[in-house]
Design an enzyme around this catalytic site. Structure first.
Site, PDB file in Angstrom:
ATOM      1  N   HIS A 297       0.834  -1.125   0.223  1.00  0.00           N
ATOM      2  CA  HIS A 297      -0.102  -0.026   0.021  1.00  0.00           C
ATOM      3  C   HIS A 297       0.902   1.156   0.123  1.00  0.00           C
ATOM      4  CE1 HIS A 297      -4.110  -1.796   1.297  1.00  0.00           C
ATOM      5  NE2 HIS A 297      -3.497  -2.700   0.542  1.00  0.00           N
TER       6      HIS A 297
ATOM      7  N   TYR B 126       4.049   6.442   9.857  1.00  0.00           N
ATOM      8  CA  TYR B 126       3.194   5.324   9.557  1.00  0.00           C
ATOM      9  C   TYR B 126       3.941   4.276   8.845  1.00  0.00           C
ATOM     10  CZ  TYR B 126      -1.258   3.004   8.441  1.00  0.00           C
ATOM     11  OH  TYR B 126      -2.258   1.875   8.487  1.00  0.00           O
TER      12      TYR B 126
ATOM     13  N   LYS C  30       0.645  -0.134  15.244  1.00  0.00           N
ATOM     14  CA  LYS C  30       2.112   0.059  15.601  1.00  0.00           C
ATOM     15  C   LYS C  30       2.402  -1.068  16.555  1.00  0.00           C
ATOM     16  CE  LYS C  30       3.553   3.276  13.133  1.00  0.00           C
ATOM     17  NZ  LYS C  30       4.181   2.749  12.089  1.00  0.00           N
TER      18      LYS C  30
ATOM     19  N   PRO D 258      -4.677   0.605  18.557  1.00  0.00           N
ATOM     20  CA  PRO D 258      -4.508  -0.245  17.354  1.00  0.00           C
ATOM     21  C   PRO D 258      -4.353   0.874  15.970  1.00  0.00           C
ATOM     22  CG  PRO D 258      -6.491  -0.807  17.991  1.00  0.00           C
ATOM     23  CD  PRO D 258      -5.869   0.094  19.036  1.00  0.00           C
TER      24      PRO D 258
ATOM     25  N   TYR E 161      -9.241   5.473   7.105  1.00  0.00           N
ATOM     26  CA  TYR E 161      -9.473   5.928   8.637  1.00  0.00           C
ATOM     27  C   TYR E 161     -10.582   6.950   8.600  1.00  0.00           C
ATOM     28  CZ  TYR E 161      -5.243   3.484   9.857  1.00  0.00           C
ATOM     29  OH  TYR E 161      -4.185   2.526  10.115  1.00  0.00           O
TER      30      TYR E 161
HETATM   31  C1  PHB Z   1      -6.379  -4.133  10.591  1.00  0.00           C
HETATM   32  O1  PHB Z   1      -6.097  -4.605   9.180  1.00  0.00           O
HETATM   33  O2  PHB Z   1      -6.688  -5.023  11.594  1.00  0.00           O
HETATM   34  C2  PHB Z   1      -5.891  -2.916  10.907  1.00  0.00           C
HETATM   35  C3  PHB Z   1      -5.085  -1.980  10.168  1.00  0.00           C
HETATM   36  C4  PHB Z   1      -4.714  -0.840  10.498  1.00  0.00           C
HETATM   37  C5  PHB Z   1      -4.846  -0.601  11.906  1.00  0.00           C
HETATM   38  C6  PHB Z   1      -5.459  -1.577  12.826  1.00  0.00           C
HETATM   39  C7  PHB Z   1      -5.901  -2.574  12.212  1.00  0.00           C
HETATM   40  O3  PHB Z   1      -4.525   0.878  12.064  1.00  0.00           O
END
Ligand code: PHB
Ligand code: APR
Length: 393
Positions: A76, A388, A300, A296, A204
């Site tokens: 990505h 990130y 990280k 989450p 997000y």
């Molecule tokens: C996930 O794909 O479970 C996931 C991805 C990004 C995040 C948290 C969880 O920030």
């Protein structure tokens, strides 16, 4: 009848941290013994995040565990962020020259177990009553039960990779360790669904109704989350209720494209930030969730654990190669420098995108203004992108 075993490095915990450490040490001929409370199947049944930093992929490649990840992982080059009906993209590639790999942590753990099988180093599953002894001497030991028998392990070093609820952190005397914690007044309700992801990249989403995240595992397995009250139970949410709430938090054009379906997994995660200092005591070292927890939001958790393992494995390899213990003595300080940066980013991203119950209208305007600044400012986007994709080791 007590069974006596000997190894160079005793590792408590057969999750990603313990397995990766065992693999990196084992490849250098260092004996390790992993002690895991659960069965392998139980460990592999856990659904966890799935975003790997560039540095994490490099370490997994060095451990000889990246073949399937490179075949099946998804690169990505950016991520989407939305605020109510507006959305914009953070272009990792343009801003940092780096990207991330989407590949489930469960698959990373599976690859690490397969690699340990090939290495042939021992892992004891379903151990009980693990107790760590004499870490302030040159002959630390780990006592446990396994298969109905008492087992005593003598070793050179003990590494606690036993997660937040493990025993190793408690081995550091209470008056010698300092714990830092922030418990968030909300959790994440997450589902897995055998449906195509709504976007090609992660989204997000911040909305007046709360945070949502659109992620994925592959082209027909999606992972979605919505912020929920801290005491929510997964059972309280029907699939229909979840999809309806998720759609209400996404931009309308995204919500209209969302393909819903029967969920194959539904669970609630509580959100906390946590760090213990120091991350070592005598011949005991802590890695991963045993030492720190992040919300989450910034993906990280695993990546910070990999940073710890990278530092500790290098230090142990040096010690066994030429007897130099300088890096070992500096492990905690080195690891914590990176841990706290991950804590900061995870806290910042969580605070930016989540609506705390009963937050003031001023706080809401601060979030809106910060997202607007991020949307318009290349420097702000670069800071997010650098954190990130992963800060350097
Ligand atoms: C996930 O794909 O479970 C996931 C991805 C990004 C995040 C948290 C969880 O920030
Ligand atoms: N004895 C033996 N094993 C134990 C004990 C114990 N007393 N306590 C816990 N364990 C095992 C758990 O069963 C688990 O398999 O230690 C392992 C710890 O694994 P994780 O909790 O996955 O922690 P870690 O390996 O550091 O991985 C960090 O996993 O939880 C996610 O978000 C986290 O992505 C991060 C990653």
């Amino acid at each position: 009848m007590t069974q006596h075993l000997r190894t160079q490095v005793a590792i408590i915990g057969g999750g990603p941290s313990g397995l990766l450490l065992g693999q990196l040490l084992g490849l250098q001929g260092i004996d390790t013994l992993i002690l895991e409370r659960q069965t392998r199947a139980h460990v592999l049944s856990r659904i966890r995040a799935g975003v790997l930093e560039t540095g994490t992929v490099d370490v997994l490649r060095r451990a000889g565990c990246a073949d399937r990840l490179e075949r099946e992982g998804f690169i990505h080059h950016g991520t989407m962020i939305s605020c109510d009906d507006d959305q914009f993209r953070i272009d990792f590639e343009a801003l940092t020259g780096q990207s991330v790999t989407v590949y489930g942590q469960t698959e990373v753990t599976r690859d690490l177990y397969d690699a340990r099988d090939t290495l042939g180093h021992p892992t004891l599953h379903e151990v009980g009553d693990v107790a760590i002894h004499d870490v302030e001497t040159d002959t630390p030991a780990v006592h446990l039960t396994h298969g109905g028998r008492k087992v005593q392990i003598t070793c050179d070093y003990v590494v606690g990779c036993d997660g937040y609820h493990g025993v190793s952190r408690q081995t550091i005397p209470g008056d010698k360790r300092q714990e830092f914690e922030k418990v968030y007044p909300f959790g994440w309700l997450g589902v897995l669904s055998e449906t195509p992801p709504v976007e090609d990249e992660l989204l997000y989403a911040s909305s007046a109704r709360g945070f949502a995240l659109c992620s994925m595992r592959n082209e027909n397995l999606s992972r979605y989350y919505i912020q929920c009250p801290a005491k929510t139970t997964a059972e309280a949410w029907s699939d229909a209720a979840f999809w309806e709430e998720l759609q209400r938090r996404l931009p309308q054009d995204v919500a209209a494209r969302l393909i819903t379906g029967t969920t194959v997994e539904k669970s609630v995660a509580q959100l906390r930030s946590f760090v213990v200092e120091p991350m070592q005591w005598g011949r005991l070292f802590l890695c991963g969730d045993a030492a720190h927890i992040v919300p989450p939001t910034g993906a990280k958790g695993l990546n910070t654990a990999v940073g710890d393992v990278h530092y500790l494995s290098d230090a142990l390899i040096q010690r066994y190669a030429d007897g130099c213990t300088k890096a070992l003595e500096g492990y905690s300080a080195t690891a914590l420098a990176r841990v706290w940066k991950a804590e900061r980013f995870s806290w910042w991203m969580t605070s930016l995108l989540h609506h705390v119950p009963a937050q003031s209208s001023f706080d809401t305007r601060m979030q809106t203004a910060e997202i607007a600044f991020l949307r318009a400012n290349r420097a702000a986007q670069t800071v997010l992108a650098q954190n990130y994709v992963g800060l350097p080791f």
